[in-house]
Scaffold this active site. Structure first.
Site, PDB file in Angstrom:
ATOM      1  CG  ASP A 103      -1.766  -1.172   1.218  1.00  0.00           C
ATOM      2  OD1 ASP A 103      -2.287  -1.698   0.223  1.00  0.00           O
ATOM      3  OD2 ASP A 103      -2.391  -1.228   2.302  1.00  0.00           O
TER       4      ASP A 103
HETATM    5  N1  URA Z   1      -1.579  -5.647   4.150  1.00  0.00           N
HETATM    6  C1  URA Z   1      -1.910  -4.417   3.990  1.00  0.00           C
HETATM    7  O1  URA Z   1      -2.804  -4.217   4.541  1.00  0.00           O
HETATM    8  N2  URA Z   1      -0.998  -3.662   3.272  1.00  0.00           N
HETATM    9  C2  URA Z   1       0.106  -3.941   2.534  1.00  0.00           C
HETATM   10  O2  URA Z   1       0.714  -2.794   2.084  1.00  0.00           O
HETATM   11  C3  URA Z   1       0.564  -5.202   2.884  1.00  0.00           C
HETATM   12  C4  URA Z   1      -0.210  -6.099   3.211  1.00  0.00           C
END
Ligand code: URA
Length: 244
Positions: A103
């Site tokens: 993310d």
């Molecule tokens: N889980 C999440 O919520 N975000 C990420 O970036 C990776 C795993």
């Protein structure tokens, strides 16, 4: 052996059309003599190709370990935000991409490569590659939450069930703000944030520490990167890398 125009285009000298023009103008030499035909075949390893008198060496695959900083998106281009491939300044190839996504606000290990087969092996659910995250969450994580999250929770939305597969958790600190290591084998959208939401907790900070046998180099600050070592490349290109 490969075509000269392809060789130069892949090494980022220009587009295929631009490179053809450079060749016809005599700006490219092979073993010291001007090469005037874009379709001329050159050896990636033994021919000395120069563009404007500077040697251009051929690299088929590149592999970089990046400590992704927050605020940068896991993509090759984006209209609004900076993207991870632009952080790799010394790249030789123009076709690098992130093997997997984090993310925008997540930090940590991201492999940047142009090796599509490797990316597939690392990412395809059937290969069961473990990914370990350091997670800081609001609220007290106890044995009860650990048990629920390890067994698998429903993170589905709008009434559709979406169960997570078994996971592993280690509680590092338990208090008003808790810290845990969580290892999952899947990579559903916002998976870790949604897992904690399922037990009523909010993720405050998330960082990926490892993917299969590849571990984030602690010397890399967010935004820093380095090429993978030969051993690391072997460990991720090995068919069994990361499998149980
Ligand atoms: N889980 C999440 O919520 N975000 C990420 O970036 C990776 C795993």
């Amino acid at each position: 052996m490969m075509r000269l125009d392809k060789f130069l285009a892949e090494m980022g000298i220009g587009t295929r059309q631009e490179v053809k023009k450079y060749i016809r103008k005599g700006m490219v030499t092979v073993n010291g003599s001007p090469a005037l035909r874009p379709e001329e075949k050159v050896s990636e390893t033994s021919d000395q190709v120069c563009f404007e008198e500077k040697p251009v060496s051929y690299v088929k695959y590149e592999y970089y370990m990046l400590n992704k900083p927050a605020g940068v998106v896991s993509a090759t281009e984006d209209r609004r935000d900076p993207v991870v491939v632009d952080l790799i300044r010394e790249k030789k190839r123009k076709d690098l991409f992130p093997a997997g996504r984090l993310d925008k606000d997540t930090e940590g290990l991201l492999l940047i490569t142009n090796d599509g087969a490797l990316a597939h092996r690392l990412l395809s659910p059937s290969h069961h590659v473990d990914k370990t995250y350091f997670v800081r969450v609001e609220g007290k994580v106890t044995g009860a939450e650990k048990k629920i999250l390890e067994a698998g929770v429903d993170i589905g939305e709008n009434g559709t069930e979406e169960r997570t597969r078994p996971a592993k958790m280690e509680i590092l600190a338990s208090g008003p703000v808790s810290q845990v290591l969580l290892t999952i084998r899947e990579g559903k959208y916002h998976q870790i944030k949604r897992m904690f939401q399922a037990v009523g907790m909010q993720v405050l900070y998330l960082k990926r520490l490892s993917m299969g046998k590849l571990t984030l180099d602690p010397a890399l600050a967010p935004g820093e990167y380095r090429p993978l070592t030969k051993e690391e490349i072997a460990s991720v290109t090995d068919e069994n890398a990361g499998k149980y």
